[in-house]
Design an enzyme around this catalytic site. Structure first.
Site, PDB file in Angstrom:
ATOM      1  N   PHE A   1      79.913  39.060   8.826  1.00 22.77           N
ATOM      2  CA  PHE A   1      81.081  39.246   7.969  1.00 22.77           C
ATOM      3  C   PHE A   1      81.238  40.718   7.621  1.00 22.77           C
ATOM      4  CE2 PHE A   1      83.674  39.001   4.131  1.00 22.77           C
ATOM      5  CZ  PHE A   1      84.679  38.159   4.579  1.00 22.77           C
TER       6      PHE A   1
ATOM      7  N   ASP B   1      88.674  42.444   3.491  1.00 22.51           N
ATOM      8  CA  ASP B   1      88.246  42.155   2.120  1.00 22.51           C
ATOM      9  C   ASP B   1      87.146  41.111   2.053  1.00 22.51           C
ATOM     10  OD1 ASP B   1      89.886  39.881   2.862  1.00 22.51           O
ATOM     11  OD2 ASP B   1      89.877  39.345   0.744  1.00 22.51           O
TER      12      ASP B   1
ATOM     13  N   GLY C   1      95.135  42.286   5.675  1.00 21.15           N
ATOM     14  CA  GLY C   1      94.018  42.957   6.350  1.00 21.15           C
ATOM     15  C   GLY C   1      94.407  44.104   7.270  1.00 21.15           C
TER      16      GLY C   1
ATOM     17  N   ASP D   1      88.700  36.744  15.345  1.00 21.86           N
ATOM     18  CA  ASP D   1      87.490  35.931  15.205  1.00 21.86           C
ATOM     19  C   ASP D   1      87.691  34.663  16.032  1.00 21.86           C
ATOM     20  OD1 ASP D   1      85.174  34.710  14.361  1.00 21.86           O
ATOM     21  OD2 ASP D   1      85.733  34.539  12.272  1.00 21.86           O
TER      22      ASP D   1
ATOM     23  N   ASP E   1      93.469  43.069  11.748  1.00 21.33           N
ATOM     24  CA  ASP E   1      92.217  43.768  11.496  1.00 21.33           C
ATOM     25  C   ASP E   1      91.109  43.278  12.420  1.00 21.33           C
ATOM     26  OD1 ASP E   1      92.170  41.260  10.279  1.00 21.33           O
ATOM     27  OD2 ASP E   1      91.687  41.985   8.281  1.00 21.33           O
TER      28      ASP E   1
HETATM   29  P1  5GP Z   1      90.655  34.122  13.086  1.00 19.94           P
HETATM   30  O1  5GP Z   1      91.916  33.398  12.713  1.00 19.94           O
HETATM   31  O2  5GP Z   1      90.733  34.882  14.387  1.00 19.94           O
HETATM   32  O3  5GP Z   1      89.446  33.238  13.004  1.00 19.94           O
HETATM   33  O4  5GP Z   1      90.374  35.151  11.954  1.00 19.94           O
HETATM   34  C1  5GP Z   1      91.176  36.211  11.793  1.00 19.94           C
HETATM   35  C2  5GP Z   1      91.395  36.508  10.330  1.00 19.94           C
HETATM   36  O5  5GP Z   1      90.286  36.109   9.520  1.00 19.94           O
HETATM   37  C3  5GP Z   1      91.495  37.984  10.217  1.00 19.94           C
HETATM   38  O6  5GP Z   1      92.856  38.328  10.134  1.00 19.94           O
HETATM   39  C4  5GP Z   1      90.766  38.300   8.931  1.00 19.94           C
HETATM   40  O7  5GP Z   1      91.688  38.310   7.891  1.00 19.94           O
HETATM   41  C5  5GP Z   1      89.831  37.147   8.717  1.00 19.94           C
HETATM   42  N1  5GP Z   1      88.462  37.474   9.136  1.00 19.94           N
HETATM   43  C6  5GP Z   1      87.793  37.060  10.233  1.00 19.94           C
HETATM   44  N2  5GP Z   1      86.557  37.582  10.274  1.00 19.94           N
HETATM   45  C7  5GP Z   1      86.436  38.347   9.176  1.00 19.94           C
HETATM   46  C8  5GP Z   1      85.371  39.172   8.670  1.00 19.94           C
HETATM   47  O8  5GP Z   1      84.274  39.332   9.213  1.00 19.94           O
HETATM   48  N3  5GP Z   1      85.638  39.821   7.495  1.00 19.94           N
HETATM   49  C9  5GP Z   1      86.814  39.699   6.831  1.00 19.94           C
HETATM   50  N4  5GP Z   1      86.947  40.368   5.709  1.00 19.94           N
HETATM   51  N5  5GP Z   1      87.828  38.945   7.296  1.00 19.94           N
HETATM   52  C10 5GP Z   1      87.642  38.276   8.452  1.00 19.94           C
HETATM   53 MG    MG Z   2      93.731  38.750   8.345  1.00 23.16          MG
END
Ligand code: 5GP
Ligand code: MG
Length: 186
Positions: free
Chosen positions: A159, A166, A51, A110, A107
């Protein structure tokens, strides 16, 4: 659907267009340069793949700092999922981080599980300092388990795709960040 680059149609609606992204990445590069300009050793930039590829490529070209680059694969969204599994799988990472200052690039922030897992892994391997820069930070009800040190944009809890992000392996090449609504999810 609207016409995208190369005649390929892009789903969803534009949330942050390419000009705003470029302007903010410029500003982030200045912030990061200020933070690290007194470091004598090269900072190790670690983009979380796949990402962060586009963000990392644009950011590091704007920096005038001694740096090294080593990507690390991480994944928590299997296939077409649009919510995290909470389990983060890390790929192989052969770079010696002992005593290094590391800046993780991702990227989007979350839940924070990805950054927390990668940070812990690098600390266990002896990194001196692990900080992070994310292009996007989701505004969630529950705050992320770790915060990023540098944030590009706050985005709503939906999202998003494009500029590296992606859905089921697609749309990373789109130049704008777009919101994928329910109708576009396969
Ligand atoms: P976390 O581990 O902070 O929950 O999520 C981070 C990872 O989840 C990011 O590196 C990304 O790859 C993916 N991610 C989280 N939210 C989104 C989103 O809205 N769209 C996409 N495409 N990937 C996301
Ligand atoms: Mg990621």
């Amino acid at each position: 659907m609207v016409a995208g680059v190369g005649g390929v149609s892009a789903p969803g609606r534009v949330l942050i267009d390419r000009r705003r992204i470029a302007g903010r990445v410029d500003a982030m590069a200045s912030e990061i340069e200020r933070e690290y300009k007194s470091c004598r050793d090269a900072v190790l930039f670690v983009p979380v793949l796949d990402g962060a590829l586009l963000f990392a490529a644009d950011l590091i070209r704007r920096l005038s700092l001694p740096l090294q680059l080593a990507g690390l694969a991480a994944s928590s969204y299997p296939g077409a999922a649009t919510t995290s599994t909470g389990q983060v799988e890390l790929g192989l990472f052969r770079v010696d981080v002992q005593g290094r200052r590391v800046l993780l690039l991702d990227d989007i922030l979350d839940t924070g599980q990805t950054l927390a897992t990668v940070k812990e892994a690098l600390r266990q391997r002896g990194a001196l300092e692990v900080r992070s820069a994310v292009l996007l930070r989701k505004q969630r009800e529950t705050p992320p388990v770790v915060e990023a040190d540098f944030v590009g944009f706050e985005v709503p809890d939906c999202f998003v795709i494009g500029y590296g992000l992606d859905h089921d392996g697609r749309y990373r090449e789109l130049p704008d960040v777009r919101v994928l609504d329910q109708d576009n999810m396969i």
